[in-house]
Structure formats: structure tokens, C-alpha cells
Design a protein around this motif. Structure first.
Motif, mmCIF file in Angstrom:
data_model
loop_
_atom_site.group_PDB
_atom_site.id
_atom_site.type_symbol
_atom_site.label_atom_id
_atom_site.label_comp_id
_atom_site.label_asym_id
_atom_site.label_seq_id
_atom_site.Cartn_x
_atom_site.Cartn_y
_atom_site.Cartn_z
ATOM 1 N N ALA A 43 22.198 43.457 39.074
ATOM 2 C CA ALA A 43 22.578 43.704 37.702
ATOM 3 C C ALA A 43 24.447 44.265 37.156
ATOM 4 N N VAL A 44 25.098 45.168 37.304
ATOM 5 C CA VAL A 44 25.886 45.746 37.069
ATOM 6 C C VAL A 44 27.262 44.751 37.053
ATOM 7 N N LEU A 45 27.163 44.585 38.319
ATOM 8 C CA LEU A 45 28.226 43.317 39.165
ATOM 9 C C LEU A 45 27.755 42.226 38.302
ATOM 10 N N VAL A 46 26.943 41.896 37.998
ATOM 11 C CA VAL A 46 27.125 40.243 37.553
ATOM 12 C C VAL A 46 27.269 40.735 35.769
ATOM 13 N N SER A 47 26.757 41.212 35.218
ATOM 14 C CA SER A 47 27.592 42.019 33.813
ATOM 15 C C SER A 47 28.558 42.234 33.863
ATOM 16 N N GLY A 104 12.497 42.124 42.969
ATOM 17 C CA GLY A 104 14.026 42.186 41.087
ATOM 18 C C GLY A 104 15.061 41.411 40.407
ATOM 19 N N GLY A 105 14.757 39.986 41.198
ATOM 20 C CA GLY A 105 15.360 39.277 40.062
ATOM 21 C C GLY A 105 14.798 38.163 38.716
ATOM 22 N N ASP A 106 13.708 39.211 38.194
ATOM 23 C CA ASP A 106 13.554 39.625 37.260
ATOM 24 C C ASP A 106 14.217 40.133 36.716
ATOM 25 N N ASN A 107 14.292 41.382 37.363
ATOM 26 C CA ASN A 107 15.007 43.027 36.676
ATOM 27 C C ASN A 107 16.240 42.215 36.218
ATOM 28 N N ILE A 108 17.072 41.773 37.783
ATOM 29 C CA ILE A 108 18.669 41.555 37.195
ATOM 30 C C ILE A 108 19.045 40.407 36.359
#
Length: 197
Positions: A56-60, A119-123
Motif C-alpha cells: 500500500a505504501v509503495l503504490v501510494s 489483503g487486496g481490499d486492504n491495499i
């Protein structure tokens, strides 16, 4: 401001991880009576959740090349394969109680893989939040999330060890565990559009 961010982080964690209590409870049922089960589940949950946060951090941060959005649904293959493997093992085992006990170990990597795959929904939820709150608040969210991982595992352990619930989970885990993993994998694949529907 910090109190508001913490409250938002707690609410976000609960909303995106409440379903994990069922999966973790089944892991506890699977490993009932085996020494170190709680530590292995806790370690696996932390490893898997750290992977979710890292993605999530990398994508953001704009590193979408490392985890294209179209790849996320295919993480559903992980619980699907693990569920099919568990179902095959359950079918293969005869009614020998010793064999059933011998196959009840819970591996850290299995918990981590299922956690990350789920965790796909989390991401998908964390990325827009992280983009909107900035780096300092993102770090605070991550700290709160990591603290709450242990609370989630303890809540699942509590559920799994309640009289009645624990016995039902332990008695039926050889059916429930593969069924939940297979269902989870199919839901992740379908909801992410992996089937092209």
C-alpha cells in the motif's frame, strides 16, 4: 489531530480486517493443542500484514510498477491453492486420529500467505487514504495498524477457545478450513475481475 488520526486508523483497521477473525479462528482450531500455535499465527499475521502495508505504501508513493492494480485479484490464487491442498489432505486422511493430529500444525508462511492474499481490499482502501493524509499520518496509521494486528489475533484466539465454539471449530475444521480458503480465493479472484466478469 493525532487523536483523530488514531481513531480513524482504528476504524479503518476494523473495517478492513474484521473478516480475518473467522480465518484466524480456523487457524487456531487447526492448531489446537499444538505448542507454539499462537506465536506462529501471530508471526504469520505480522508478516502478511507487513506485506500489505508495504504494498500500500509503495503504490501510494507512485511505485505502481511493483504492484499493478490488475495483479491484485490474482493473489486470490494463494488461498485457493492452500484450500485445495488442505481439502486434498483431509480427503486423503483416513479416520486414524493420530494422522489427523499429525496434520494439524499451522505454519507461519501459510498464515502470512493467506493474510497477504486476503489483503487486496486492504491495499485498495489504504492507498487512497495514504495519498490523502501525507507521509507523517501514513506512518502513524501503519503504527496503529501494527499494534492492532496482535489485538486481532488475540480476538480470534478468544473466539476459537470459547466453550462450544472451540469444539465446533475443532470438530469441523477439516471441512471449514479448506472451504473458507477456497471461498476466499474465489471471492478475491471474482471481485477483482480476474474472471473477466
Amino acid at each position: 489531530m493525532m487523536l483523530t488520526s488514531s481513531a480513524q486508523a482504528i476504524g479503518l483497521f476494523i473495517a478492513t480486517n474484521i473478516d480475518d477473525i473467522i480465518v484466524l479462528s480456523l487457524f487456531f482450531a487447526r492448531g489446537a493443542g499444538r505448542p507454539g500455535t499462537t506465536l506462529r499465527i501471530l508471526a504469520g499475521q505480522y508478516v502478511g500484514f507487513a506485506g500489505i502495508l508495504a504494498a500500500a505504501v509503495l503504490v501510494s508513493l507512485g511505485a505502481g510498477a511493483f504492484l499493478p492494480e490488475t495483479a491484485i485479484p490474482y493473489f486470490g490464487l494463494i488461498p485457493l491453492i492452500l484450500g485445495l491442498w488442505a481439502a486434498w489432505q483431509a480427503l486423503r486422511d483416513d479416520d486414524d486420529d493420530d494422522a489427523k493430529v499429525a496434520n494439524k500444525s499451522v505454519a507461519v508462511w501459510t498464515v502470512a500467505a493467506v493474510t497477504f492474499a486476503n489483503g487486496g481490499d486492504n491495499i485498495g482502501v489504504y492507498v487512497p487514504v495514504f495519498l490523502n493524509v501525507g507521509p507523517a499520518a501514513t506512518a502513524a496509521y501503519c503504527v496503529v495498524f501494527l499494534v492492532l494486528v496482535s489485538v486481532l489475533v488475540l480476538a480470534a484466539r478468544f473466539v476459537a477457545t470459547r466453550p462450544g465454539i472451540g469444539e465446533v471449530l475443532e470438530r469441523w475444521e477439516h471441512i471449514l478450513f479448506p472451504a473458507v480458503l477456497i471461498g476466499l480465493g474465489l471471492v478475491i479472484l471474482y471481485s477483482g475481475g480476474a474472471f473477466g466478469l
